[in-house]
Design a protein around this motif. Structure first.
Motif, PDB file in Angstrom:
ATOM      1  N   SER A 145       9.065  11.527  74.743  1.00  0.00           N
ATOM      2  CA  SER A 145       8.956  11.411  76.533  1.00  0.00           C
ATOM      3  C   SER A 145       9.610  10.696  76.611  1.00  0.00           C
ATOM      4  O   SER A 145       9.918   9.774  75.567  1.00  0.00           O
ATOM      5  CB  SER A 145       6.677  11.078  76.144  1.00  0.00           C
ATOM      6  OG  SER A 145       6.425  10.054  75.536  1.00  0.00           O
ATOM      7  N   GLN A 163       1.792  12.872  75.667  1.00  0.00           N
ATOM      8  CA  GLN A 163       2.720  12.755  76.128  1.00  0.00           C
ATOM      9  C   GLN A 163       4.104  13.117  76.179  1.00  0.00           C
ATOM     10  O   GLN A 163       4.279  13.568  77.352  1.00  0.00           O
ATOM     11  CB  GLN A 163       2.977  11.242  76.044  1.00  0.00           C
ATOM     12  CG  GLN A 163       3.551  10.869  77.332  1.00  0.00           C
ATOM     13  CD  GLN A 163       3.855   9.228  76.894  1.00  0.00           C
ATOM     14  OE1 GLN A 163       2.650   8.576  76.864  1.00  0.00           O
ATOM     15  NE2 GLN A 163       4.635   8.141  76.795  1.00  0.00           N
ATOM     16  N   CYS A 181       4.318  10.415  82.016  1.00  0.00           N
ATOM     17  CA  CYS A 181       4.553   9.829  80.441  1.00  0.00           C
ATOM     18  C   CYS A 181       3.163   8.993  81.286  1.00  0.00           C
ATOM     19  O   CYS A 181       1.958   8.431  80.628  1.00  0.00           O
ATOM     20  CB  CYS A 181       5.067   9.044  80.455  1.00  0.00           C
ATOM     21  SG  CYS A 181       6.402  10.376  80.030  1.00  0.00           S
ATOM     22  N   CYS A 239       4.964  15.934  79.664  1.00  0.00           N
ATOM     23  CA  CYS A 239       6.315  15.650  80.400  1.00  0.00           C
ATOM     24  C   CYS A 239       7.734  16.565  80.831  1.00  0.00           C
ATOM     25  O   CYS A 239       7.653  16.839  79.920  1.00  0.00           O
ATOM     26  CB  CYS A 239       7.372  13.574  79.531  1.00  0.00           C
ATOM     27  SG  CYS A 239       8.487  13.111  80.632  1.00  0.00           S
TER      28      CYS A 239
END
Length: 344
Positions: free
Chosen positions: A60, A48, A67, A52
């Protein structure tokens, strides 16, 4: 899943964050966890953060569409592979994608037996076979949908048979640009050595008892149950209490699935490793919660130095016999007897 949501393991999280921030990302990472220990959430938080577009302050954003897709395992450039009992109707992990996403969404800190239960294959022989490996190669031969990293999460690579592992080996050795393998293993020693040697190894530390109860509220800390059984067994063995040791063996045999019994054997194996390291004076290498350190120090002082290796061989034999459907009561009575004869 964000880094801030991870329970403990600050050292691992910091290392992963620095990889992304410094643009020095290995092509393959192997996370070693105890069953239900949180390696998958850490891997998802890492992905993530990597994917991101709005990350800031070392984490993130957690809110953007990217996400949300990563956390739900629906990002088109992230592929998940796990052991399955393949059939004509469900030949690959993709066939179980809805069940896997539901399980991860419910609790990403799941145990191995919970995965098999969610897939409806409890009691069956699960493996990662050659067709699965070929499917991974096929997916990675295509360009990334969003033009960035392509990632493969392999849950329990030790369940990959030799043919499947060799099929993947070339890709793991020399992956295309921006291709990432994340392996989550409970038994790194059983992963094909030519694959594990290509991975950066990260040890995900076990939960303390209070963390286990928080992370696994429905199971009331199942890992804690296994730890308690191991503690009871060891105390009975070093105390020469054969009846108490046999009673603990019966409690293990009474666990309601073979997967749980194998989970106990794996945890006991980790415990014996720590006893061995303490006996060798390698305190810096052990990985136990602080509230359990005194127990392991006591066991290391009281056990014969040859015991951990002999006991590990017995536990490996027990897991093999469990897979062959040997009667559990006989199996664990025999195991306890073998341990009792070698502990002092």
């Amino acid at each position: 899943m964000r880094f801030e949501d991870i329970h403990g393991n600050g050292t691992v999280v910091s290392a992963l964050r620095n990889m992304v921030d410094g643009d020095r990302i290995p092509h393959a990472l192997m996370f070693h966890e105890n069953d239900g220990g949180g390696a998958l959430p850490i891997a998802l938080a890492f992905l993530q953060y990597l994917y991101c577009h709005s990350r800031a302050a070392g984490d993130s954003c957690g809110d953007c569409p990217v996400c949300r897709r990563v956390s739900k395992l629906i990002h088109p450039d992230i592929h998940f592979v796990c052991p399955i009992a393949s059939s004509k109707e469900k030949p690959s992990t993709e066939s179980y994608v809805s069940e896997i996403r539901e399980l991860v969404g419910r609790n990403p800190y799941f145990y191995e037996h919970e995965l098999y239960s969610a897939l409806g294959i409890e009691g069956k022989q699960a493996a990662i076979a050659v067709p699965e490996a070929r499917s991974i190669l096929s997916k990675l031969s295509l360009s990334g949908v969003e033009g960035g990293w392509r990632s493969v999460i392999v849950y329990l690579p030790e369940k990959m048979n030799a043919s499947a592992a060799n099929t993947l080996l070339k890709m793991v050795e020399e992956p295309p640009e921006k291709t990432l393998f994340l392996l989550v293993t409970l038994q790194p020693e059983k992963v094909l050595q030519t694959i594990s040697s290509r991975c950066l190894f990260l040890r995900v530390m076990p939960f303390s008892r209070s963390e286990a109860r928080e992370v696994h509220p429905r199971q009331e800390g199942e890992t804690t149950v296994y730890a308690d059984l191991f503690h009871d067994l060891m105390r009975a063995l070093v105390g020469r209490d054969l009846l108490g040791a046999l009673e603990t063996g019966e409690a293990v045999a009474a666990l309601d699935s073979r997967e749980k019994q194998k989970s106990f054997c794996r945890l006991a194996g980790e415990g014996l490793r720590n006893i061995f390291l303490l006996q060798q004076g390698l305190t810096q290498l052990i990985d136990v919660p602080e509230d359990e350190l005194a127990f392991y120090q006591e066991m290391a002082a009281r056990c014969r130095k040859t015991f951990p290796r002999q006991a590990l061989a017995g536990l490996d034999r027990a897991q093999l016999l469990l897979e062959r459907n040997v009667n559990q009561k006989i199996l664990f009575t025999d195991l306890v007897d073998r341990l009792y004869m070698t502990v002092l």
